[in-house]
Design a protein around this motif. Structure first.
Motif, PDB file in Angstrom:
ATOM      1  N   CYS A 114       0.949  -1.214   0.065  1.00  0.00           N
ATOM      2  CA  CYS A 114       0.020  -0.043  -0.054  1.00  0.00           C
ATOM      3  C   CYS A 114       0.846   1.438   0.134  1.00  0.00           C
ATOM      4  CB  CYS A 114      -0.989   0.059   1.186  1.00  0.00           C
ATOM      5  SG  CYS A 114      -2.214  -1.062   0.989  1.00  0.00           S
ATOM      6  N   LEU A 115       1.935   1.387   0.618  1.00  0.00           N
ATOM      7  CA  LEU A 115       2.939   2.137   0.702  1.00  0.00           C
ATOM      8  C   LEU A 115       3.395   2.612  -0.516  1.00  0.00           C
ATOM      9  CD1 LEU A 115       4.832   2.135   4.053  1.00  0.00           C
ATOM     10  CD2 LEU A 115       3.507   4.151   3.389  1.00  0.00           C
ATOM     11  N   GLN A 116       3.808   1.543  -1.353  1.00  0.00           N
ATOM     12  CA  GLN A 116       4.378   1.676  -2.830  1.00  0.00           C
ATOM     13  C   GLN A 116       3.178   2.299  -3.653  1.00  0.00           C
ATOM     14  OE1 GLN A 116       5.467  -2.184  -3.700  1.00  0.00           O
ATOM     15  NE2 GLN A 116       7.298  -2.169  -2.423  1.00  0.00           N
ATOM     16  N   GLU A 117       2.012   1.934  -3.363  1.00  0.00           N
ATOM     17  CA  GLU A 117       0.819   2.551  -4.459  1.00  0.00           C
ATOM     18  C   GLU A 117       0.390   4.032  -4.068  1.00  0.00           C
ATOM     19  OE1 GLU A 117      -0.305   1.002  -6.944  1.00  0.00           O
ATOM     20  OE2 GLU A 117       0.484  -0.986  -6.794  1.00  0.00           O
ATOM     21  N   LEU A 118       0.704   4.323  -2.860  1.00  0.00           N
ATOM     22  CA  LEU A 118       0.481   5.824  -2.264  1.00  0.00           C
ATOM     23  C   LEU A 118       1.367   6.881  -3.068  1.00  0.00           C
ATOM     24  CD1 LEU A 118       0.102   6.727   1.363  1.00  0.00           C
ATOM     25  CD2 LEU A 118       1.275   8.295  -0.042  1.00  0.00           C
ATOM     26  N   ARG A 119       0.645   7.836  -3.575  1.00  0.00           N
ATOM     27  CA  ARG A 119       1.308   8.998  -4.281  1.00  0.00           C
ATOM     28  C   ARG A 119       1.058  10.324  -3.694  1.00  0.00           C
ATOM     29  NH1 ARG A 119      -1.638   9.930  -9.037  1.00  0.00           N
ATOM     30  NH2 ARG A 119       0.171  11.414  -9.951  1.00  0.00           N
ATOM     31  N   VAL A 120       2.323  10.894  -3.423  1.00  0.00           N
ATOM     32  CA  VAL A 120       2.136  12.279  -2.952  1.00  0.00           C
ATOM     33  C   VAL A 120       2.024  13.356  -3.787  1.00  0.00           C
ATOM     34  CG1 VAL A 120       3.595  13.972  -1.455  1.00  0.00           C
ATOM     35  CG2 VAL A 120       3.890  11.336  -1.045  1.00  0.00           C
ATOM     36  N   LEU A 121       0.900  13.994  -3.963  1.00  0.00           N
ATOM     37  CA  LEU A 121       0.641  15.049  -4.889  1.00  0.00           C
ATOM     38  C   LEU A 121       1.363  16.376  -4.478  1.00  0.00           C
ATOM     39  CD1 LEU A 121      -3.081  14.341  -5.441  1.00  0.00           C
ATOM     40  CD2 LEU A 121      -1.222  13.284  -6.754  1.00  0.00           C
ATOM     41  N   ASP A 122       1.546  16.689  -3.294  1.00  0.00           N
ATOM     42  CA  ASP A 122       2.012  18.086  -2.863  1.00  0.00           C
ATOM     43  C   ASP A 122       2.324  17.804  -1.647  1.00  0.00           C
ATOM     44  OD1 ASP A 122       2.938  20.646  -3.491  1.00  0.00           O
ATOM     45  OD2 ASP A 122       1.122  21.456  -3.876  1.00  0.00           O
ATOM     46  N   VAL A 123       3.371  18.878  -1.164  1.00  0.00           N
ATOM     47  CA  VAL A 123       3.648  19.306   0.136  1.00  0.00           C
ATOM     48  C   VAL A 123       3.985  20.696   0.476  1.00  0.00           C
ATOM     49  CG1 VAL A 123       4.639  16.768   0.553  1.00  0.00           C
ATOM     50  CG2 VAL A 123       6.130  18.773   0.101  1.00  0.00           C
ATOM     51  N   ASN A 124       3.761  21.256   1.539  1.00  0.00           N
ATOM     52  CA  ASN A 124       4.023  22.728   1.518  1.00  0.00           C
ATOM     53  C   ASN A 124       5.579  22.981   2.337  1.00  0.00           C
ATOM     54  OD1 ASN A 124       3.802  21.797   4.193  1.00  0.00           O
ATOM     55  ND2 ASN A 124       2.420  23.731   5.252  1.00  0.00           N
ATOM     56  N   ARG A 125       5.552  24.298   2.315  1.00  0.00           N
ATOM     57  CA  ARG A 125       6.935  24.808   2.595  1.00  0.00           C
ATOM     58  C   ARG A 125       7.472  24.423   3.998  1.00  0.00           C
ATOM     59  NH1 ARG A 125       5.784  29.734  -0.366  1.00  0.00           N
ATOM     60  NH2 ARG A 125       4.977  30.644   1.471  1.00  0.00           N
ATOM     61  N   TYR A 126       6.685  24.447   4.923  1.00  0.00           N
ATOM     62  CA  TYR A 126       6.644  23.841   6.501  1.00  0.00           C
ATOM     63  C   TYR A 126       7.187  22.483   6.526  1.00  0.00           C
ATOM     64  CZ  TYR A 126       6.411  23.539  11.443  1.00  0.00           C
ATOM     65  OH  TYR A 126       6.639  23.246  12.640  1.00  0.00           O
ATOM     66  N   THR A 127       6.698  21.464   5.498  1.00  0.00           N
ATOM     67  CA  THR A 127       7.080  20.338   5.391  1.00  0.00           C
ATOM     68  C   THR A 127       8.580  20.254   4.920  1.00  0.00           C
ATOM     69  OG1 THR A 127       5.064  19.599   4.850  1.00  0.00           O
ATOM     70  CG2 THR A 127       6.485  18.081   4.162  1.00  0.00           C
ATOM     71  N   LEU A 128       9.042  20.646   4.273  1.00  0.00           N
ATOM     72  CA  LEU A 128      10.314  20.780   3.911  1.00  0.00           C
ATOM     73  C   LEU A 128      11.096  21.205   4.992  1.00  0.00           C
ATOM     74  CD1 LEU A 128      10.236  22.280   0.135  1.00  0.00           C
ATOM     75  CD2 LEU A 128      10.070  19.880   0.738  1.00  0.00           C
ATOM     76  N   LYS A 129      11.009  22.183   5.544  1.00  0.00           N
ATOM     77  CA  LYS A 129      11.688  22.683   6.935  1.00  0.00           C
ATOM     78  C   LYS A 129      11.624  21.671   8.041  1.00  0.00           C
ATOM     79  CE  LYS A 129      11.596  26.294   9.983  1.00  0.00           C
ATOM     80  NZ  LYS A 129      10.880  27.717  10.649  1.00  0.00           N
ATOM     81  N   LEU A 130      10.578  20.944   7.974  1.00  0.00           N
ATOM     82  CA  LEU A 130      10.267  20.032   9.268  1.00  0.00           C
ATOM     83  C   LEU A 130      11.063  18.831   8.903  1.00  0.00           C
ATOM     84  CD1 LEU A 130       8.843  19.101  11.872  1.00  0.00           C
ATOM     85  CD2 LEU A 130       6.993  18.226  10.346  1.00  0.00           C
ATOM     86  N   PHE A 131      11.132  18.395   7.681  1.00  0.00           N
ATOM     87  CA  PHE A 131      11.943  17.042   7.424  1.00  0.00           C
ATOM     88  C   PHE A 131      13.339  17.439   6.898  1.00  0.00           C
ATOM     89  CE2 PHE A 131       7.604  15.528   8.008  1.00  0.00           C
ATOM     90  CZ  PHE A 131       7.787  14.368   8.189  1.00  0.00           C
ATOM     91  N   GLN A 132      13.763  18.849   7.026  1.00  0.00           N
ATOM     92  CA  GLN A 132      15.164  19.053   6.647  1.00  0.00           C
ATOM     93  C   GLN A 132      15.740  18.724   5.254  1.00  0.00           C
ATOM     94  OE1 GLN A 132      17.161  17.411  10.013  1.00  0.00           O
ATOM     95  NE2 GLN A 132      17.065  19.304  11.221  1.00  0.00           N
ATOM     96  N   ALA A 133      14.561  18.965   4.477  1.00  0.00           N
ATOM     97  CA  ALA A 133      14.732  18.484   2.791  1.00  0.00           C
ATOM     98  C   ALA A 133      14.999  19.961   1.832  1.00  0.00           C
ATOM     99  CB  ALA A 133      13.467  17.862   2.350  1.00  0.00           C
ATOM    100  N   ILE A 134      15.842  19.825   0.950  1.00  0.00           N
ATOM    101  CA  ILE A 134      16.114  20.886   0.099  1.00  0.00           C
ATOM    102  C   ILE A 134      15.081  21.178  -0.758  1.00  0.00           C
ATOM    103  CG2 ILE A 134      17.586  21.771  -1.463  1.00  0.00           C
ATOM    104  CD1 ILE A 134      19.727  19.888  -0.608  1.00  0.00           C
TER     105      ILE A 134
END
Length: 498
Positions: free
Chosen positions: A226-246
């Protein structure tokens, strides 16, 4: 809810530094006494009540009765700021205007979780400041280790999510503002496509699967699929900051680093909720940042309006509660440990005795220990020197006693070691190790006061005799202490005579 003058029970359990932590916490913290509620629950269980939620909903006055059984012991400064109260007395005097209307709905959720045997509970609720302003709150409670009666200390923390809730309502009312809200929201937001998971669910139902939890127990790999079938469509800016992603691409390319083992278990519970038709639900989850730091998060899942049939758009919000979880863990630690020695405290030791009695482990050895000359050290060199001896002995016992053994400070200069499954020979061997470690400790701290202890051993073959064995160990320790002081006096006499 009862509103007596605040009881300073927290002061009895915490020192000044810990009270400062409680008072200065950025979270609104309440310390409350639920022991009367525990007793009422016991009474209702004895009366044959099984479905508490249904029982309370039959007559809402029962909810009010439960609220009245809860006693407020203490609140921190953030609570007064949140409710715009000048003093604790002012807040307690107006709680009937603070807790009203929708508050009982949140209380119903909390009571149901406690009824199910959970030591933690959470809910979303609405309270009111003394000025009349409504407050949307995310509430979390944890039952601390009991000092006297069950549930006599419950820590309740509140997060003010009024702004977030207002933003959510605005987004639902106006699609025009949705994107700005999404990007500016002070929480991590994910828009995901669960439609492939919905198809998998439909296939399982067509194959006759009815108990999805049992299915996952038999086929745990289905969670990964199920995790493989899940598609992430969008995340917000706070998500990138929280997870320390570029960037979003950086985050999505390394999702396997974000998901912990606990995250898989949480996702399985989310799937069960969706299978059962709960298209809105919440829970706590654990993830990692891309740098490997652990995150504790409050997750809320909601299927978009209009997507209830195919789950093509699902909103996930993640609120960072890492600081709160650390504070709660620390307060729980305080409820079980002696802060000076870092050993277990008397309350935990007494609870462990009760657990061993229920487990009926035998034999059980007990070692009673008492630091010699502690009062003399305090009087002659000050309490700092005495505290140093206590800390050093805590170090010795921590090194000497391994699980399932337990070393506890019972109070003052008295200590007790509980050794399940150990006979007299093994217990004597451990006591010899303790004395050897004391000798090493004294060599290391050669410029400090010498650490010396008196000790007594007892072993019981029947857990029903545990308390008697404790008394035997104490008596043997006191005999050893008398012999120690008598030998000291003789040495002093011999030295004077010579």
């Amino acid at each position: 809810m009862q509103y007596p003058a605040p009881v300073d029970s927290l002061s009895a359990a915490l020192d000044t530094r810990d009270l400062d932590l409680f008072e200065s916490s950025p979270m609104a913290c309440w310390l409350e006494d639920y022991s009367a509620l525990f007793e009422r629950f016991q009474q209702w269980r004895a009366d044959g009540i099984q479905d508490l939620r249904a029982w309370l909903q039959q007559d809402r006055r029962r909810l009010t009765e439960c609220a009245d059984l809860i006693r407020v012991l203490r609140v921190n400064r953030r609570v007064l700021e949140l409710y715009q109260a000048e003093t604790l007395e002012q807040l307690l005097a107006h709680l009937d205007s603070v807790f009203r209307d929708d508050m009982l709905d949140g209380l119903l959720q909390e009571l149901d979780q406690l009824w199910q045997g959970k030591s933690e509970f959470q809910s979303l609720t609405v309270n009111y400041a003394l000025t009349g302003r409504s407050l949307d709150l995310s509430l979390k409670g944890v039952v601390l280790a009991s000092a006297q009666r069950p549930w006599d200390r419950v820590l309740v923390t509140m997060e003010d999510i009024t702004g977030l809730q207002a933003l959510r309502r605005q987004a639902q009312e106006s699609a025009r503002d949705a994107r700005e809200f999404f990007e500016q929201a002070p929480v991590s937001l994910w828009v995901e496509d669960f439609s492939a998971i919905r198809v998998l669910f439909d296939e399982l139902r067509h194959r006759g699967v009815t108990n999805f939890r049992t299915f996952l127990d038999v086929h745990p790999d289905f969670v990964g699929r199920c995790l493989q079938e899940l598609r992430v469509l969008d995340v917000n800016r706070y998500t990138l900051k929280l997870f320390q992603a570029i960037s979003q691409e950086d985050l999505l390319d390394h999702l396997d680093e974000v998901l912990t083992h606990e995250a898989y278990a949480s996702f399985a519970e989310q799937l069960i909720d969706l299978w059962d038709g709960r298209l809105q639900h919440q829970r706590e989850v654990q993830n990692n940042t891309l740098r490997g730091d652990k995150l504790y998060l409050h997750l809320q899942l909601s299927v978009f309006r209009g997507c209830e049939q195919d789950w093509s758009k699902v909103l996930i919000s993640l609120t960072d509660i890492t600081a709160r979880k650390k504070a709660e863990a620390y307060l729980e630690y305080l409820g079980q440990h002696d802060i000076l020695t870092q050993l277990k405290n008397r309350s935990y030791f007494v609870d462990e005795l009760a657990r061993q009695t229920r487990k009926r482990t035998a034999p059980i050895a007990l070692i009673a220990l008492d630091i010699n000359n502690l009062k003399y050290t305090n009087d002659s060199s000050g309490h700092a020197a005495g505290d140093d001896l206590l800390r050093r002995f805590g170090e010795v016992l921590s090194k000497a006693v391994d699980a399932p053994g337990i070393a506890a400070r019972m109070g003052g200069d008295e200590f007790m070691v509980l050794l399940p499954g150990k006979d007299l020979e093994l217990a004597q061997g451990l006591l010899n190790d303790i004395r050897a470690l004391i000798d090493l400790n004294n060599q290391y701290y050669s410029n400090n006061h010498a650490l010396s202890v008196s000790a007594g051993l007892a072993v019981c073959q029947d857990v029903a005799e545990l308390e008697h064995a404790m008394r035997q160990a104490d008596q043997a320790m006191y005999a050893d202490k008398q012999a120690y002081y008598l030998a000291n006096r003789r040495r002093e006499t011999d030295s004077t005579g010579s």
